[in-house]
Design an enzyme around this catalytic site. Structure first.
Site, PDB file in Angstrom:
ATOM      1  N   ARG A 113       0.622  -1.656  -0.072  1.00  0.00           N
ATOM      2  CA  ARG A 113       0.221   0.512  -0.132  1.00  0.00           C
ATOM      3  C   ARG A 113       1.297   1.512   0.187  1.00  0.00           C
ATOM      4  O   ARG A 113       2.122   0.999   0.285  1.00  0.00           O
ATOM      5  CB  ARG A 113      -0.924  -0.121   1.459  1.00  0.00           C
ATOM      6  CG  ARG A 113      -0.070  -0.372   1.789  1.00  0.00           C
ATOM      7  CD  ARG A 113      -0.730   0.569   3.344  1.00  0.00           C
ATOM      8  NE  ARG A 113      -0.041   1.171   3.469  1.00  0.00           N
ATOM      9  CZ  ARG A 113       0.529   2.492   3.367  1.00  0.00           C
ATOM     10  NH1 ARG A 113       2.353   2.076   3.635  1.00  0.00           N
ATOM     11  NH2 ARG A 113       0.427   3.517   3.457  1.00  0.00           N
ATOM     12  N   GLY A 114       0.417   2.030  -0.228  1.00  0.00           N
ATOM     13  CA  GLY A 114       0.943   3.394  -0.446  1.00  0.00           C
ATOM     14  C   GLY A 114       1.382   4.088  -1.797  1.00  0.00           C
ATOM     15  O   GLY A 114       1.537   2.939  -2.700  1.00  0.00           O
ATOM     16  N   ALA A 115       0.759   4.755  -2.230  1.00  0.00           N
ATOM     17  CA  ALA A 115       0.238   5.267  -4.125  1.00  0.00           C
ATOM     18  C   ALA A 115       2.082   4.610  -4.834  1.00  0.00           C
ATOM     19  O   ALA A 115       1.426   3.947  -5.045  1.00  0.00           O
ATOM     20  CB  ALA A 115       0.148   6.670  -3.918  1.00  0.00           C
ATOM     21  N   ASP A 173      -1.287  10.814  -2.382  1.00  0.00           N
ATOM     22  CA  ASP A 173      -2.603   9.985  -3.752  1.00  0.00           C
ATOM     23  C   ASP A 173      -2.265   9.720  -5.288  1.00  0.00           C
ATOM     24  O   ASP A 173      -2.008   9.529  -6.006  1.00  0.00           O
ATOM     25  CB  ASP A 173      -3.308   8.841  -2.510  1.00  0.00           C
ATOM     26  CG  ASP A 173      -3.243   7.959  -1.625  1.00  0.00           C
ATOM     27  OD1 ASP A 173      -3.653   8.325  -0.679  1.00  0.00           O
ATOM     28  OD2 ASP A 173      -2.921   6.460  -1.937  1.00  0.00           O
ATOM     29  N   ASN A 193      -5.753  12.325  -0.499  1.00  0.00           N
ATOM     30  CA  ASN A 193      -4.370  11.970   0.501  1.00  0.00           C
ATOM     31  C   ASN A 193      -5.407  11.281   1.830  1.00  0.00           C
ATOM     32  O   ASN A 193      -6.328  11.057   1.468  1.00  0.00           O
ATOM     33  CB  ASN A 193      -3.776  12.844   1.382  1.00  0.00           C
ATOM     34  CG  ASN A 193      -2.584  11.593   2.130  1.00  0.00           C
ATOM     35  OD1 ASN A 193      -1.817  10.865   1.439  1.00  0.00           O
ATOM     36  ND2 ASN A 193      -2.168  11.480   2.830  1.00  0.00           N
ATOM     37  N   LYS A 194      -5.182  10.043   2.389  1.00  0.00           N
ATOM     38  CA  LYS A 194      -6.008   9.752   3.331  1.00  0.00           C
ATOM     39  C   LYS A 194      -6.658   9.691   4.429  1.00  0.00           C
ATOM     40  O   LYS A 194      -6.428  10.850   4.478  1.00  0.00           O
ATOM     41  CB  LYS A 194      -4.724   8.485   4.115  1.00  0.00           C
ATOM     42  CG  LYS A 194      -5.557   7.718   4.863  1.00  0.00           C
ATOM     43  CD  LYS A 194      -5.785   6.549   4.852  1.00  0.00           C
ATOM     44  CE  LYS A 194      -5.071   5.969   4.041  1.00  0.00           C
ATOM     45  NZ  LYS A 194      -6.464   5.257   3.106  1.00  0.00           N
TER      46      LYS A 194
HETATM   47  O1  MRU Z   1      -4.584   3.466   2.146  1.00  0.00           O
HETATM   48  P1  MRU Z   1      -3.300   3.433   1.828  1.00  0.00           P
HETATM   49  O2  MRU Z   1      -3.258   2.713   3.276  1.00  0.00           O
HETATM   50  O3  MRU Z   1      -2.412   3.396   1.204  1.00  0.00           O
HETATM   51  O4  MRU Z   1      -3.417   5.271   2.143  1.00  0.00           O
HETATM   52  C1  MRU Z   1      -1.945   5.389   1.848  1.00  0.00           C
HETATM   53  C2  MRU Z   1      -1.548   6.691   1.889  1.00  0.00           C
HETATM   54  O5  MRU Z   1      -2.949   7.656   1.650  1.00  0.00           O
HETATM   55  C3  MRU Z   1      -0.314   7.378   2.146  1.00  0.00           C
HETATM   56  O6  MRU Z   1      -0.488   9.132   2.307  1.00  0.00           O
HETATM   57  C4  MRU Z   1      -0.256   7.990   0.256  1.00  0.00           C
HETATM   58  O7  MRU Z   1      -0.125   7.314  -0.023  1.00  0.00           O
HETATM   59  C5  MRU Z   1       1.187   8.111   0.184  1.00  0.00           C
HETATM   60  S1  MRU Z   1       2.613   7.462   0.544  1.00  0.00           S
HETATM   61  C6  MRU Z   1       4.284   8.233   0.107  1.00  0.00           C
END
Ligand code: MRU
Length: 349
Positions: free
Chosen positions: A49-51, A241, A251-252
């Protein structure tokens, strides 16, 4: 701190290896992903996970999908398969644009690479998928370098979710800024929002920061405003994201509330993200698709029910922060301040 969040193991017939992030911090386990369906599920379930990490995973997922076709199969069939697998992987998660960015980049590689047979096509695509991973690691380092001066001596820094090494190839985006400032010898404290409902902040961000030796304090999401009112927060840095052409940023879920609170307390609010997270094809944040997730994530805690059965639930995984609430966006090319259509185009194009 070097975290190998995701990598390819072996040659063309190999597999992807990723840290199963759903098990952290209790258990550190490497998951070997050997087929595209397992990769789709790993993305969906947030094992990866994470973009930026999702983009890298999708790239390797494409290679896994192509493994279903023999090396000596006709090239036309392989190209068809590529489209089909790309569409399938695109359906895993909708918000982080890095996933679509990586898949499109590999489709372009397939179109332009002049492969004469299927094996050659696979080789070219695996090489490009590796480049996407290596470039991400380099972009994270550059983001850290550009952002580190923003953290002053004895600052209190707030972050949300996890934008660290686990969310990227290595080193992170928002956390890269903190890692770099720490390496430069600055003393500061980080407050990490726990990040309901899936606790990326509590489980992953504190895990990363503490291993780096950074002073870290975990708070519940609803404590952030109180801390700001007490003067404990000097700046906020989160990841992203998807960033629209005008700087509006998904973002989250919960990031938007932080930006509003930051404005009310006159605290700078920064986004750290690589160019692969920008979606210049959409004019503003209203065009960003917001992922809706399973209600059970909200109605239970560690598999224990915490709400009446059948209660109505709203569970969007992301929100959009309008660009006028963002002080600056830290990219691998430099700091965009203030972010808007013109400043973004000037930095990225
Ligand atoms: O649902 P997730 O855990 O994939 O969400 C991740 C986020 O919101 C991060 O802040 C974003 O992807 C940036 S990662 C460098």
């Amino acid at each position: 701190l070097n975290i190998e969040t995701i990598k390819w193991a072996g040659d063309l017939g190999g597999c992807a290896e990723l840290i199963d992030q759903t098990l952290l911090p209790g258990e550190f386990k490497i998951l070997q992903v050997r087929d595209v369906k397992t990769m789709w599920e790993a993305i969906k379930k947030l094992q990866v996970r994470g973009a930026p990490a999702i983009g890298i995973a999708a790239g390797f997922g494409l290679i896994l999908g192509l493994q279903e076709i023999a090396d000596d199969a006709p090239l036309e069939g392989a190209r068809e398969k590529l489209k089909e697998v790309g569409a399938y992987l695109s359906s895993s998660r909708p918000t982080a644009v890095n996933l679509f960015w990586a898949l499109e980049r590999l489709q372009k590689t397939a179109q332009n690479c002049k492969a004469t047979n299927t094996r050659e096509l696979k080789e070219k695509l695996l090489a490009e998928a590796q480049v996407i991973r290596d470039e991400d690691a380099a972009m994270c380092r550059a983001i850290g370098e550009h952002g580190a001066p923003l953290i002053g001596e004895n600052a209190g820094v707030l972050t949300h979710c996890n934008a660290g090494g686990l969310a990227t190839a290595d080193y992170g985006t928002a956390l890269a800024v903190m890692f770099r400032a720490h390496e430069q010898g600055r003393k500061f404290s980080v407050y990490a929002d726990e990040t309901r409902p899936l606790l990326q902040g509590a489980r992953l961000t504190t895990w990363e920061l503490m291993q780096a030796g950074i002073d870290t304090t975990l708070i519940c999401d609803n404590m952030a405003g109180h801390l700001m009112s007490q003067g404990k927060i000097n700046l906020i840095i989160t990841g992203a994201d998807r960033i629209a052409a005008n700087g509006d940023t998904a973002n989250k879920i919960g990031t938007y509330s932080l930006a509003v609170l930051a404005k009310a307390h006159d605290i700078p609010f920064y986004i750290a993200a690589p160019s692969s997270t920008f979606d210049l094809s959409i004019p503003d944040g209203s065009h960003i698709p917001i992922e809706q997730r399973n209600p059970e994530e909200v109605t239970s805690f560690g598999n224990k029910p915490t709400a009446p059965e059948n209660v109505k639930v709203y569970n969007p995984a992301f929100d959009v922060t309008p660009h006028h609430l963002i002080t600056a966006i830290i990219t691998e090319h430099g700091v965009i301040s203030p972010p808007n259509l013109n400043t973004i185009r000037r930095m990225l194009l």
